[in-house]
Design a protein around this motif. Structure first.
Motif, PDB file in Angstrom:
ATOM      1  N   LYS A 258       0.815  -1.207   0.000  1.00 30.76           N
ATOM      2  CA  LYS A 258       0.000   0.000   0.000  1.00 30.76           C
ATOM      3  C   LYS A 258       0.857   1.271   0.000  1.00 30.76           C
ATOM      4  CE  LYS A 258      -4.262  -1.437  -0.051  1.00 30.76           C
ATOM      5  NZ  LYS A 258      -5.209  -1.040  -1.126  1.00 30.76           N
ATOM      6  N   GLY A 259       2.137   1.141   0.290  1.00 30.81           N
ATOM      7  CA  GLY A 259       3.002   2.310   0.329  1.00 30.81           C
ATOM      8  C   GLY A 259       2.855   3.115   1.605  1.00 30.81           C
ATOM      9  N   ILE A 260       2.386   2.475   2.673  1.00 27.79           N
ATOM     10  CA  ILE A 260       2.291   3.143   3.969  1.00 27.79           C
ATOM     11  C   ILE A 260       3.706   3.345   4.493  1.00 27.79           C
ATOM     12  CG2 ILE A 260       1.546   2.820   6.379  1.00 27.79           C
ATOM     13  CD1 ILE A 260      -0.883   1.270   5.195  1.00 27.79           C
ATOM     14  N   ILE A 261       4.039   4.564   4.892  1.00 35.25           N
ATOM     15  CA  ILE A 261       5.430   4.858   5.253  1.00 35.25           C
ATOM     16  C   ILE A 261       5.712   4.698   6.740  1.00 35.25           C
ATOM     17  CG2 ILE A 261       5.710   6.422   3.309  1.00 35.25           C
ATOM     18  CD1 ILE A 261       5.674   8.678   5.585  1.00 35.25           C
ATOM     19  N   ALA A 262       4.666   4.702   7.571  1.00 33.72           N
ATOM     20  CA  ALA A 262       4.841   4.522   9.012  1.00 33.72           C
ATOM     21  C   ALA A 262       3.511   4.094   9.597  1.00 33.72           C
ATOM     22  CB  ALA A 262       5.320   5.814   9.678  1.00 33.72           C
ATOM     23  N   VAL A 263       3.580   3.367  10.705  1.00 30.77           N
ATOM     24  CA  VAL A 263       2.376   2.974  11.435  1.00 30.77           C
ATOM     25  C   VAL A 263       2.526   3.478  12.864  1.00 30.77           C
ATOM     26  CG1 VAL A 263       1.942   0.954   9.993  1.00 30.77           C
ATOM     27  CG2 VAL A 263       3.328   0.709  12.072  1.00 30.77           C
ATOM     28  N   ALA A 264       1.395   3.738  13.507  1.00 36.44           N
ATOM     29  CA  ALA A 264       1.449   4.237  14.879  1.00 36.44           C
ATOM     30  C   ALA A 264       0.155   3.880  15.596  1.00 36.44           C
ATOM     31  CB  ALA A 264       1.649   5.753  14.892  1.00 36.44           C
ATOM     32  N   THR A 265       0.248   3.790  16.915  1.00 35.67           N
ATOM     33  CA  THR A 265      -0.910   3.450  17.715  1.00 35.67           C
ATOM     34  C   THR A 265      -0.788   4.090  19.083  1.00 35.67           C
ATOM     35  OG1 THR A 265      -2.260   1.590  18.508  1.00 35.67           O
ATOM     36  CG2 THR A 265       0.113   1.334  18.593  1.00 35.67           C
ATOM     37  N   ASP A 266      -1.857   3.952  19.879  1.00 32.90           N
ATOM     38  CA  ASP A 266      -1.821   4.497  21.240  1.00 32.90           C
ATOM     39  C   ASP A 266      -1.288   3.485  22.235  1.00 32.90           C
ATOM     40  OD1 ASP A 266      -4.027   2.823  21.018  1.00 32.90           O
ATOM     41  OD2 ASP A 266      -5.425   4.156  22.038  1.00 32.90           O
ATOM     42  N   ASN A 267      -0.977   2.276  21.791  1.00 31.52           N
ATOM     43  CA  ASN A 267      -0.387   1.291  22.705  1.00 31.52           C
ATOM     44  C   ASN A 267       1.143   1.340  22.607  1.00 31.52           C
ATOM     45  OD1 ASN A 267       0.654  -0.348  20.660  1.00 31.52           O
ATOM     46  ND2 ASN A 267      -0.566  -2.126  21.168  1.00 31.52           N
ATOM     47  N   PRO A 268       1.869   0.548  23.379  1.00 32.84           N
ATOM     48  CA  PRO A 268       3.334   0.660  23.376  1.00 32.84           C
ATOM     49  C   PRO A 268       4.051  -0.123  22.283  1.00 32.84           C
ATOM     50  CG  PRO A 268       2.467   0.064  25.562  1.00 32.84           C
ATOM     51  CD  PRO A 268       1.391  -0.183  24.569  1.00 32.84           C
ATOM     52  N   THR A 269       3.333  -0.824  21.389  1.00 33.25           N
ATOM     53  CA  THR A 269       4.039  -1.692  20.452  1.00 33.25           C
ATOM     54  C   THR A 269       3.446  -1.796  19.049  1.00 33.25           C
ATOM     55  OG1 THR A 269       2.827  -3.530  21.458  1.00 33.25           O
ATOM     56  CG2 THR A 269       5.112  -3.241  22.151  1.00 33.25           C
ATOM     57  N   PHE A 270       2.245  -1.308  18.786  1.00 36.87           N
ATOM     58  CA  PHE A 270       1.485  -1.496  17.553  1.00 36.87           C
ATOM     59  C   PHE A 270       0.921  -2.907  17.488  1.00 36.87           C
ATOM     60  CE2 PHE A 270       1.245  -2.734  12.980  1.00 36.87           C
ATOM     61  CZ  PHE A 270       0.194  -1.910  12.615  1.00 36.87           C
ATOM     62  N   GLU A 271       1.744  -3.905  17.692  1.00 33.71           N
ATOM     63  CA  GLU A 271       1.264  -5.286  17.692  1.00 33.71           C
ATOM     64  C   GLU A 271       0.900  -5.720  19.113  1.00 33.71           C
ATOM     65  OE1 GLU A 271       4.743  -7.850  16.693  1.00 33.71           O
ATOM     66  OE2 GLU A 271       5.806  -5.963  16.915  1.00 33.71           O
TER      67      GLU A 271
END
Length: 338
Positions: A258-271
């Motif tokens: 998809k060409g997503i350059i970064a991922v982020a979340t409100d938790n400490p790890t994304f996964e």
């Protein structure tokens, strides 16, 4: 930019390695760039993303660096010291006048932080592949300790002007509520890849090349509740186990294609954490493999509330990390502008 899977497309999964030492890495097929996947941010993509600024409302997405209210894994809390550095230090205005000096207080401050201690970008030198211990571009642990990483380091993102692009927000608790599903527990529930896709469709989001994907899980609420619990003398509930995406090759390939350059979340790890299988973790694949930064512990609740009011889930996203040469992480200094 085409999403067709051809050997010449930067979105092609054919670039990704099948080596057991660094599975799904983009190198050595693609020479590793200190900017990682953010090299996709061409001037035209950045310019187009700016069209998401409509109302001009701004939302800071970082928790404070100091005092840090969310120390995890036993990491140090930030230390902040203010020091008086007057040109002619006198204890008081009266003393200065008595000495015939100018009364002119002046201060410096000193901040000692662990860049992993609060809201952060994990950069490509943070988390290695299991067993091989390799980092982005094949760098070794010793090269990182010796700061022999060349231009690779979180400063490279800052030198490029940071990240300015379209951000898209998936509010998982809201999605589940609006679709009549069970509420999400941010300290234990796992998130299926198919659930992410359904939520994107629900919020009418079609990921585009250059996007930053933000995922709200409700962990910010858990932090605020924990602060109240600890203040009341109760034991913390944040003990290294929480919700997140289920790690999979399918998810990683989708993010890449998809060409997503970064991922982020409100938790400490994304996964989800701890990872049920340490051989299958998004951290080494995204960071050390693909050069995709992971944003952690972002404050997304206020942004999500306004997105709901406006019924739009895309916005201008800007972040400029600290210019730390050979750095492995940084506060993002992230802002969303609607």
């Amino acid at each position: 930019m085409s999403t067709e899977d051809t050997s010449t497309s930067p979105l092609s999964i054919s670039h990704l390695s099948t080596s057991p030492d660094h599975p799904l890495s983009s190198w050595p097929s693609i020479p590793p760039s200190p900017r990682g996947r953010s090299v996709l941010l061409t001037p035209s993509i950045v310019s187009s993303a700016s069209e998401n600024i409509i109302t001009g409302q701004r939302f800071a997405l970082d928790w404070p660096v100091y005092p840090s209210v969310i120390p995890l894994y036993g990491r140090m809390k930030a230390e902040h010291t203010v020091k008086r550095v007057d040109p002619r230090p006198s204890k008081s205005k009266d003393e200065a006048e008595e000495k015939g000096e100018i009364w002119q207080p002046c201060f410096d401050d000193f901040v000692h932080i662990n860049t992993q201690g609060t809201t952060q970008w994990d950069y490509f030198l943070h988390f290695s592949y299991p067993h091989s211990g390799l980092f982005y571009g094949g760098l070794t642990a010793q090269e990182i300790l010796d700061e022999k990483t060349g231009e690779i380091g979180v400063a490279a993102i800052a030198k490029a002007g940071g990240i300015q692009t379209r951000g898209i927000l998936v509010d998982l608790p809201l999605f589940l509520s609006e679709t009549g599903q069970e509420p999400h527990d941010p300290l234990k529930d796992r998130v299926e890849f198919t659930t992410l896709l359904s939520a994107l469709e629900h919020f009418k989001l079609d990921p585009q090349v250059g996007d930053v994907l933000l995922l709200r899980l409700g962990f910010e609420d858990a932090i605020l509740q924990d602060i109240e619990r600890v203040a009341a003398g109760h034991e913390t509930r944040l003990k290294g186990k929480w919700s997140g995406m289920i790690a999979s090759h399918q998810l990683a390939k989708w993010i890449w294609s998809k060409g997503i350059i970064a991922v982020a979340t409100d938790n400490p790890t994304f996964e989800e954490w701890p990872a049920p299988d340490r051989n299958m973790s998004m951290h080494p694949i995204l960071l050390s493999g693909m050069g995709i930064m992971i944003g952690e512990l972002l404050r997304l609740k206020s942004l999500a509330e306004e997105c709901k009011k406006q019924d739009r889930w895309s916005f201008w996203f800007t972040s400029c990390p600290l210019m730390i040469e050979h750095g492995v992480a940084s506060p993002p200094n992230a802002v969303a502008i609607l």
